[in-house]
Motif scaffolding. Sequence first.
Motif, PDB file in Angstrom:
ATOM      1  N   GLY A   9       0.754  -1.221  -0.092  1.00 15.70           N
ATOM      2  CA  GLY A   9      -0.023  -0.065   0.028  1.00 15.70           C
ATOM      3  C   GLY A   9       1.000   1.331   0.108  1.00 15.70           C
ATOM      4  O   GLY A   9       0.448   2.274  -0.040  1.00 15.70           O
ATOM      5  N   THR A  10       2.199   0.985   0.093  1.00 15.95           N
ATOM      6  CA  THR A  10       3.103   2.156   0.175  1.00 15.95           C
ATOM      7  C   THR A  10       4.331   2.286  -0.979  1.00 15.95           C
ATOM      8  O   THR A  10       4.267   0.918  -1.532  1.00 15.95           O
ATOM      9  CB  THR A  10       3.566   2.452   1.196  1.00 15.95           C
ATOM     10  N   GLY A  11       4.920   3.181  -1.380  1.00 18.76           N
ATOM     11  CA  GLY A  11       5.958   3.039  -2.353  1.00 18.76           C
ATOM     12  C   GLY A  11       6.945   2.519  -1.902  1.00 18.76           C
ATOM     13  O   GLY A  11       7.757   1.475  -2.551  1.00 18.76           O
ATOM     14  N   VAL A  45       0.850  -8.765  -7.948  1.00 28.34           N
ATOM     15  CA  VAL A  45       0.159  -8.618  -6.615  1.00 28.34           C
ATOM     16  C   VAL A  45      -1.098  -9.095  -6.551  1.00 28.34           C
ATOM     17  O   VAL A  45      -1.729  -9.439  -7.691  1.00 28.34           O
ATOM     18  CB  VAL A  45       0.405  -7.024  -6.900  1.00 28.34           C
ATOM     19  N   ARG A  46      -1.522  -9.534  -5.481  1.00 29.75           N
ATOM     20  CA  ARG A  46      -2.951  -9.908  -5.363  1.00 29.75           C
ATOM     21  C   ARG A  46      -3.702  -8.542  -4.665  1.00 29.75           C
ATOM     22  O   ARG A  46      -2.932  -7.942  -3.867  1.00 29.75           O
ATOM     23  CB  ARG A  46      -2.980 -11.123  -4.454  1.00 29.75           C
ATOM     24  N   ILE A  47      -4.799  -8.752  -4.965  1.00 27.46           N
ATOM     25  CA  ILE A  47      -5.581  -7.476  -4.437  1.00 27.46           C
ATOM     26  C   ILE A  47      -6.806  -7.686  -3.805  1.00 27.46           C
ATOM     27  O   ILE A  47      -7.340  -8.576  -4.261  1.00 27.46           O
ATOM     28  CB  ILE A  47      -5.780  -6.657  -5.892  1.00 27.46           C
ATOM     29  N   GLY A  48      -7.095  -6.921  -2.713  1.00 27.62           N
ATOM     30  CA  GLY A  48      -8.254  -7.181  -1.974  1.00 27.62           C
ATOM     31  C   GLY A  48      -8.109  -7.618  -0.695  1.00 27.62           C
ATOM     32  O   GLY A  48      -7.132  -8.166  -0.284  1.00 27.62           O
ATOM     33  N   GLY A  49      -9.149  -7.325   0.234  1.00 29.77           N
ATOM     34  CA  GLY A  49      -8.983  -7.667   1.681  1.00 29.77           C
ATOM     35  C   GLY A  49      -9.017  -9.159   1.920  1.00 29.77           C
ATOM     36  O   GLY A  49      -9.520  -9.868   0.997  1.00 29.77           O
ATOM     37  N   PHE A  50      -8.459  -9.738   2.887  1.00 29.65           N
ATOM     38  CA  PHE A  50      -8.380 -11.256   3.099  1.00 29.65           C
ATOM     39  C   PHE A  50      -9.914 -11.336   3.924  1.00 29.65           C
ATOM     40  O   PHE A  50     -10.029 -12.661   3.859  1.00 29.65           O
ATOM     41  CB  PHE A  50      -7.286 -11.601   3.994  1.00 29.65           C
ATOM     42  N   GLY A  51     -10.514 -10.783   4.379  1.00 23.30           N
ATOM     43  CA  GLY A  51     -11.672 -11.004   5.409  1.00 23.30           C
ATOM     44  C   GLY A  51     -11.341 -11.360   6.830  1.00 23.30           C
ATOM     45  O   GLY A  51     -11.456 -12.078   7.494  1.00 23.30           O
ATOM     46  N   GLY A  52     -10.626 -10.121   7.193  1.00 23.86           N
ATOM     47  CA  GLY A  52     -10.251 -10.238   8.860  1.00 23.86           C
ATOM     48  C   GLY A  52      -9.029 -11.078   9.096  1.00 23.86           C
ATOM     49  O   GLY A  52      -8.691 -11.777   8.194  1.00 23.86           O
ATOM     50  N   ASP A  77      -3.701   0.866  10.600  1.00 22.37           N
ATOM     51  CA  ASP A  77      -3.482  -0.035  11.663  1.00 22.37           C
ATOM     52  C   ASP A  77      -4.055  -1.252  11.696  1.00 22.37           C
ATOM     53  O   ASP A  77      -3.545  -2.490  12.408  1.00 22.37           O
ATOM     54  CB  ASP A  77      -3.567   0.771  12.862  1.00 22.37           C
ATOM     55  N   ARG A  78      -5.282  -1.342  11.041  1.00 26.31           N
ATOM     56  CA  ARG A  78      -5.921  -2.779  11.132  1.00 26.31           C
ATOM     57  C   ARG A  78      -5.426  -3.725  10.588  1.00 26.31           C
ATOM     58  O   ARG A  78      -5.511  -4.802  11.155  1.00 26.31           O
ATOM     59  CB  ARG A  78      -7.473  -2.484  10.402  1.00 26.31           C
ATOM     60  N   ILE A  79      -4.734  -3.618   9.171  1.00 23.16           N
ATOM     61  CA  ILE A  79      -3.924  -4.692   8.787  1.00 23.16           C
ATOM     62  C   ILE A  79      -2.949  -5.135   9.533  1.00 23.16           C
ATOM     63  O   ILE A  79      -2.502  -6.262   9.675  1.00 23.16           O
ATOM     64  CB  ILE A  79      -3.837  -4.308   7.276  1.00 23.16           C
ATOM     65  N   SER A  80      -2.360  -4.056  10.069  1.00 24.64           N
ATOM     66  CA  SER A  80      -1.074  -4.479  10.937  1.00 24.64           C
ATOM     67  C   SER A  80      -1.353  -5.523  12.014  1.00 24.64           C
ATOM     68  O   SER A  80      -0.938  -6.513  12.426  1.00 24.64           O
ATOM     69  CB  SER A  80      -0.323  -3.232  11.419  1.00 24.64           C
TER      70      SER A  80
HETATM   71  P1  NAP Z   1      -6.561  -0.573   7.238  1.00 28.34           P
HETATM   72  O1  NAP Z   1      -7.536   0.207   8.159  1.00 28.34           O
HETATM   73  O2  NAP Z   1      -5.501  -0.985   7.956  1.00 28.34           O
HETATM   74  O3  NAP Z   1      -7.214  -1.592   6.562  1.00 28.34           O
HETATM   75  C1  NAP Z   1      -8.493  -1.872   6.482  1.00 28.34           C
HETATM   76  C2  NAP Z   1      -8.575  -3.132   5.634  1.00 28.34           C
HETATM   77  O4  NAP Z   1      -8.279  -3.209   4.357  1.00 28.34           O
HETATM   78  C3  NAP Z   1      -8.173  -4.313   6.089  1.00 28.34           C
HETATM   79  O5  NAP Z   1      -8.826  -5.008   7.517  1.00 28.34           O
HETATM   80  C4  NAP Z   1      -7.891  -5.495   5.121  1.00 28.34           C
HETATM   81  O6  NAP Z   1      -9.252  -6.008   4.848  1.00 28.34           O
HETATM   82  C5  NAP Z   1      -7.741  -4.317   4.019  1.00 28.34           C
HETATM   83  N1  NAP Z   1      -6.042  -4.141   3.532  1.00 28.34           N
HETATM   84  C6  NAP Z   1      -5.560  -3.243   4.052  1.00 28.34           C
HETATM   85  N2  NAP Z   1      -4.326  -3.306   3.785  1.00 28.34           N
HETATM   86  C7  NAP Z   1      -4.238  -4.495   2.992  1.00 28.34           C
HETATM   87  C8  NAP Z   1      -3.220  -5.120   2.074  1.00 28.34           C
HETATM   88  N3  NAP Z   1      -2.033  -4.717   2.003  1.00 28.34           N
HETATM   89  N4  NAP Z   1      -3.629  -6.336   1.399  1.00 28.34           N
HETATM   90  C9  NAP Z   1      -4.949  -6.858   1.532  1.00 28.34           C
HETATM   91  N5  NAP Z   1      -5.906  -6.195   2.313  1.00 28.34           N
HETATM   92  C10 NAP Z   1      -5.665  -4.973   2.807  1.00 28.34           C
HETATM   93  O7  NAP Z   1      -6.061   0.185   6.060  1.00 28.34           O
HETATM   94  P2  NAP Z   1      -6.418   1.863   5.327  1.00 28.34           P
HETATM   95  O8  NAP Z   1      -5.958   2.911   6.153  1.00 28.34           O
HETATM   96  O9  NAP Z   1      -7.831   1.462   4.987  1.00 28.34           O
HETATM   97  O10 NAP Z   1      -5.585   1.838   4.263  1.00 28.34           O
HETATM   98  C11 NAP Z   1      -5.868   0.882   2.932  1.00 28.34           C
HETATM   99  C12 NAP Z   1      -4.402   0.577   2.179  1.00 28.34           C
HETATM  100  O11 NAP Z   1      -4.016   1.853   1.816  1.00 28.34           O
HETATM  101  C13 NAP Z   1      -3.511   0.007   3.044  1.00 28.34           C
HETATM  102  O12 NAP Z   1      -2.883  -1.237   2.405  1.00 28.34           O
HETATM  103  C14 NAP Z   1      -2.335   1.041   3.323  1.00 28.34           C
HETATM  104  O13 NAP Z   1      -1.153   0.595   3.298  1.00 28.34           O
HETATM  105  C15 NAP Z   1      -2.862   2.044   2.115  1.00 28.34           C
HETATM  106  N6  NAP Z   1      -2.220   3.187   2.673  1.00 28.34           N
HETATM  107  C16 NAP Z   1      -2.982   3.820   3.671  1.00 28.34           C
HETATM  108  C17 NAP Z   1      -2.849   5.327   4.108  1.00 28.34           C
HETATM  109  C18 NAP Z   1      -3.582   5.621   5.306  1.00 28.34           C
HETATM  110  O14 NAP Z   1      -3.287   6.845   5.530  1.00 28.34           O
HETATM  111  N7  NAP Z   1      -4.484   5.067   5.973  1.00 28.34           N
HETATM  112  C19 NAP Z   1      -2.004   6.241   3.219  1.00 28.34           C
HETATM  113  C20 NAP Z   1      -1.225   5.331   2.239  1.00 28.34           C
HETATM  114  C21 NAP Z   1      -1.643   4.262   1.823  1.00 28.34           C
HETATM  115  P3  NAP Z   1      -9.495  -7.427   5.558  1.00 28.34           P
HETATM  116  O15 NAP Z   1      -9.921  -7.200   6.981  1.00 28.34           O
HETATM  117  O16 NAP Z   1     -10.851  -7.917   4.578  1.00 28.34           O
HETATM  118  O17 NAP Z   1      -8.275  -8.210   5.238  1.00 28.34           O
END
Ligand code: NAP
Length: 259
Positions: A9-11, A45-52, A77-80
């Motif tokens: 999700g990052t560079g 790359v695989r794309i999409g959430g895993f389902g928690g 933080d949720r994915i971490s």
């Molecule tokens: P989040 O709140 O931690 O995650 C929400 C849900 O998105 C997770 O529970 C998971 O779904 C899914 N998910 C997140 N990262 C994933 C990954 N790498 N692969 C597969 N599923 C993923 O994340 P967020 O803040 O919504 O951000 C979403 C994505 O954007 C992240 O990958 C993050 O690195 C990127 N990003 C976020 C920010 C920010 O400021 N938050 C900034 C730049 C980039 P399931 O529970 O269904 O598995």
Amino acid sequence: MIRVLILGGTGDAIEITNKINQIPEIQAIASWAGRTKNPVMPPNVRIGGFGGVPGLVEYLREQKIDIVIDGSHPFADRISWNADTAAREVGIPRLLFHRPGWEKEPGDNWIEVENNREAAVILDKQRVSHQVFKNQINPIKRVFLTIGRQEIGAFAHLEEIWFLMRMIDPPEVDSKIPRGEILFNRGPFDLRDEREICTRYNIDAIVSKNSGGSATYPKIIAAREMGIPVVMVKRPPLPPGEQVTDVEGVINWLIDKIR
Ligand code: NAP
């Protein structure tokens, strides 16, 4: 072959994946959440959430993943937390990669807050008492909101403030949108452009997440140079465990683990 899942999700996660792809004993599988319409991603790359957590545990088992590298954004933080719990349940190592947060430097006029809701409270407070920020004389009326699109609704009730909102994709249709203008753009950003934006839009405060790294730091330098106060949103708590703060650190840790 050792199978490594990189949560992206990052560079930085792209760079990590590309470097891991050069290690002959490792097969790298990158995972992206799929939030942005035209994401920049590494190949395969695989794309999409895993389902928690349960979905991630199942994926790790099914795909016979040996190691998880969490290269997600520090505000994701949720994915971490999910990755931490799932890796422990499966019994495989997990490394958290995070670039260090930005530190306040001389000339910075920051107010640090826990989250976007608190950032909105600060902006509202200064409307009444004009001395919330150091050296503040006039009310803040034009704010550069650089928190992406997901949480802009937290500022929508501040009707007396005009917001310049920068994001990659448009907000969701049901989002509450603050009064102002949306600027579509994707980092990295340039210092000259950030200065120009602050001048052109007559910006008198910036709201930023403490993302760390260089891609979005120029706005912080521009704010310092121009005497613009910053409401800086602190990082959410992240799971404990092994952590590194640079890409080389990830590669060295992996090589140590596998050789
Ligand atoms: P989040 O709140 O931690 O995650 C929400 C849900 O998105 C997770 O529970 C998971 O779904 C899914 N998910 C997140 N990262 C994933 C990954 N790498 N692969 C597969 N599923 C993923 O994340 P967020 O803040 O919504 O951000 C979403 C994505 O954007 C992240 O990958 C993050 O690195 C990127 N990003 C976020 C920010 C920010 O400021 N938050 C900034 C730049 C980039 P399931 O529970 O269904 O598995």
